[in-house]
Design a protein around this motif. Structure first.
Motif, PDB file in Angstrom:
ATOM      1  N   LEU A 259      -1.804  -3.320   1.188  1.00  0.00           N
ATOM      2  CA  LEU A 259      -2.165  -4.727   1.056  1.00  0.00           C
ATOM      3  C   LEU A 259      -2.591  -5.319   2.395  1.00  0.00           C
ATOM      4  O   LEU A 259      -3.505  -6.150   2.465  1.00  0.00           O
ATOM      5  N   GLU A 260      -1.950  -4.885   3.462  1.00  0.00           N
ATOM      6  CA  GLU A 260      -2.336  -5.352   4.799  1.00  0.00           C
ATOM      7  C   GLU A 260      -3.720  -4.831   5.174  1.00  0.00           C
ATOM      8  O   GLU A 260      -4.533  -5.564   5.750  1.00  0.00           O
ATOM      9  N   LEU A 261      -4.009  -3.576   4.804  1.00  0.00           N
ATOM     10  CA  LEU A 261      -5.318  -3.007   5.098  1.00  0.00           C
ATOM     11  C   LEU A 261      -6.426  -3.746   4.353  1.00  0.00           C
ATOM     12  O   LEU A 261      -7.467  -4.078   4.935  1.00  0.00           O
ATOM     13  N   ILE A 262      -6.229  -3.994   3.075  1.00  0.00           N
ATOM     14  CA  ILE A 262      -7.266  -4.663   2.293  1.00  0.00           C
ATOM     15  C   ILE A 262      -7.417  -6.116   2.719  1.00  0.00           C
ATOM     16  O   ILE A 262      -8.521  -6.678   2.704  1.00  0.00           O
ATOM     17  N   SER A 263      -6.327  -6.717   3.143  1.00  0.00           N
ATOM     18  CA  SER A 263      -6.387  -8.104   3.605  1.00  0.00           C
ATOM     19  C   SER A 263      -7.226  -8.239   4.866  1.00  0.00           C
ATOM     20  O   SER A 263      -7.984  -9.203   5.028  1.00  0.00           O
ATOM     21  N   LYS A 264      -7.121  -7.259   5.767  1.00  0.00           N
ATOM     22  CA  LYS A 264      -7.844  -7.304   7.042  1.00  0.00           C
ATOM     23  C   LYS A 264      -9.249  -6.714   6.956  1.00  0.00           C
ATOM     24  O   LYS A 264     -10.039  -6.867   7.897  1.00  0.00           O
ATOM     25  N   ALA A 265      -9.553  -6.047   5.865  1.00  0.00           N
ATOM     26  CA  ALA A 265     -10.836  -5.351   5.748  1.00  0.00           C
ATOM     27  C   ALA A 265     -12.007  -6.326   5.802  1.00  0.00           C
ATOM     28  O   ALA A 265     -11.981  -7.403   5.204  1.00  0.00           O
TER      29      ALA A 265
ATOM     30  N   LYS B  79     -10.470   8.639   9.994  1.00  0.00           N
ATOM     31  CA  LYS B  79      -9.049   8.958  10.094  1.00  0.00           C
ATOM     32  C   LYS B  79      -8.360   8.056  11.105  1.00  0.00           C
ATOM     33  O   LYS B  79      -7.270   7.527  10.854  1.00  0.00           O
ATOM     34  N   GLU B  80      -8.981   7.852  12.255  1.00  0.00           N
ATOM     35  CA  GLU B  80      -8.411   6.993  13.292  1.00  0.00           C
ATOM     36  C   GLU B  80      -8.309   5.547  12.802  1.00  0.00           C
ATOM     37  O   GLU B  80      -7.334   4.848  13.081  1.00  0.00           O
ATOM     38  N   LYS B  81      -9.310   5.109  12.073  1.00  0.00           N
ATOM     39  CA  LYS B  81      -9.370   3.728  11.611  1.00  0.00           C
ATOM     40  C   LYS B  81      -8.208   3.370  10.703  1.00  0.00           C
ATOM     41  O   LYS B  81      -7.598   2.307  10.839  1.00  0.00           O
ATOM     42  N   TYR B  82      -7.860   4.272   9.779  1.00  0.00           N
ATOM     43  CA  TYR B  82      -6.867   3.919   8.768  1.00  0.00           C
ATOM     44  C   TYR B  82      -5.535   4.666   8.868  1.00  0.00           C
ATOM     45  O   TYR B  82      -4.503   4.139   8.432  1.00  0.00           O
ATOM     46  N   PHE B  83      -5.529   5.861   9.419  1.00  0.00           N
ATOM     47  CA  PHE B  83      -4.321   6.681   9.287  1.00  0.00           C
ATOM     48  C   PHE B  83      -3.560   6.954  10.582  1.00  0.00           C
ATOM     49  O   PHE B  83      -2.388   7.309  10.533  1.00  0.00           O
ATOM     50  N   LYS B  84      -4.196   6.769  11.721  1.00  0.00           N
ATOM     51  CA  LYS B  84      -3.507   7.054  12.973  1.00  0.00           C
ATOM     52  C   LYS B  84      -2.222   6.256  13.106  1.00  0.00           C
ATOM     53  O   LYS B  84      -1.166   6.789  13.452  1.00  0.00           O
ATOM     54  N   SER B  85      -2.287   4.964  12.787  1.00  0.00           N
ATOM     55  CA  SER B  85      -1.116   4.093  12.933  1.00  0.00           C
ATOM     56  C   SER B  85      -0.087   4.299  11.827  1.00  0.00           C
ATOM     57  O   SER B  85       1.044   3.808  11.932  1.00  0.00           O
ATOM     58  N   LEU B  86      -0.465   5.042  10.760  1.00  0.00           N
ATOM     59  CA  LEU B  86       0.431   5.219   9.609  1.00  0.00           C
ATOM     60  C   LEU B  86       1.223   6.523   9.664  1.00  0.00           C
ATOM     61  O   LEU B  86       2.103   6.730   8.820  1.00  0.00           O
ATOM     62  N   ILE B  87       0.917   7.386  10.639  1.00  0.00           N
ATOM     63  CA  ILE B  87       1.593   8.676  10.728  1.00  0.00           C
ATOM     64  C   ILE B  87       3.117   8.518  10.814  1.00  0.00           C
ATOM     65  O   ILE B  87       3.851   9.245  10.118  1.00  0.00           O
ATOM     66  N   PRO B  88       3.668   7.576  11.614  1.00  0.00           N
ATOM     67  CA  PRO B  88       5.134   7.411  11.651  1.00  0.00           C
ATOM     68  C   PRO B  88       5.727   7.089  10.280  1.00  0.00           C
ATOM     69  O   PRO B  88       6.831   7.544   9.954  1.00  0.00           O
ATOM     70  N   LEU B  89       5.004   6.307   9.475  1.00  0.00           N
ATOM     71  CA  LEU B  89       5.476   5.986   8.128  1.00  0.00           C
ATOM     72  C   LEU B  89       5.542   7.251   7.281  1.00  0.00           C
ATOM     73  O   LEU B  89       6.535   7.482   6.563  1.00  0.00           O
TER      74      LEU B  89
END
Length: 253
Positions: free
Chosen positions: A144-150, A81-91
């Motif tokens: 797309l940003e997530l998959i690009s950096k994965a 959850k921290e890895k992918y969603f913590k930074s997306l909560i504001p969105l």
């Protein structure tokens, strides 16, 4: 493809690319409705969430589901959850203010959604359509940003976990997808089933051997058949079950 009555049109596209196992879209246009079913699945070497956008529009209502479906458990697995969603909560909060929660979702469905899911229903509104398009662009850009950096996983056990998680998701969707009735009516039961398993949820017959009963045994009756009332198994969530921090507020069962 044309519908059986010749009045509807179904348009399908699918692609694969580096890091992407399948990107596919289905557009349905008839005299009474429009549908977009757009999903992107990562390769199993990446634990990136699945991008999902399902839009249904008729003269009376719009039913919308859009999310970065978590590949793994984000209710109990804090690190994922921290890895992918913590930074997306504001969105998610940005669009949650504009799109109200769409009503009851079963506990099993919640397992496949993230804290930023857009699940809503509304009547026709140019303003909401504009905001929905904005949300689609924002969510897809983030994916797309997530998959690009994965970074490619090399641990075989973790790759298997990703593969099984994606197969579990596909098995759930192929069995419970609410659009099955629409497809059956448009193209007939046989072709609809083939579209579900070979196109919309491609991989359900190839990525693993487990069945729906294996993944979700609590839906199985004593005689081995599926519970016809499986949509009411477990707890239902009538309101958004995450708070402003993305913390889950309830219990699944």
């Amino acid at each position: 493809m044309k519908s059986k009555d010749g009045k509807g049109r179904l348009s399908m596209l699918s692609f694969e690319a580096a890091k992407i196992r399948l990107l596919r879209s289905l557009i349905i246009e008839t005299e009474t409705m429009q549908v977009l079913d757009f999903t992107v699945f990562p390769e199993s070497e990446y634990d990136v969430p699945i991008f999902c956008a399902n839009f249904f529009t008729s003269a009376k209502t719009n039913i919308i589901v859009m999310d970065l479906n978590p590949l793994h458990d984000i209710i109990n697995q804090y690190e994922y959850k921290e890895k992918y969603f913590k930074s997306l909560i504001p969105l998610g909060l940005k669009y949650a203010e504009f799109f109200s929660w769409g009503g009851k979702l079963t506990s099993e469905s919640i397992n496949f959604f993230s804290p930023i899911v857009i699940w809503t229903k509304f009547t026709s509104s140019p303003q909401k359509y504009d905001m929905l398009y904005s949300a689609f662009r924002d969510y897809y850009k983030v994916w797309l940003e997530l998959i690009s950096k994965a970074v490619k996983e090399t641990d075989k056990s973790k790759i298997f976990q990703n593969l099984e998680a994606q197969h579990r998701y596909l098995t759930w969707r192929a069995e419970t997808d609410p659009g099955q009735g629409v497809l059956n009516k448009l193209v007939g039961d046989t072709l609809a089933k083939d579209m579900l398993r070979s196109f919309l949820f491609n991989g359900v017959d190839e990525l693993g051997s487990k069945t729906f009963n294996d993944y979700f045994p609590h839906y199985c009756c004593e005689e081995g058949t599926l519970n016809k009332k499986r949509n009411v198994v477990g707890k239902s969530f009538e309101n958004r079950p995450w708070n402003a921090k993305g913390e889950f507020l309830g219990k699944i069962f």
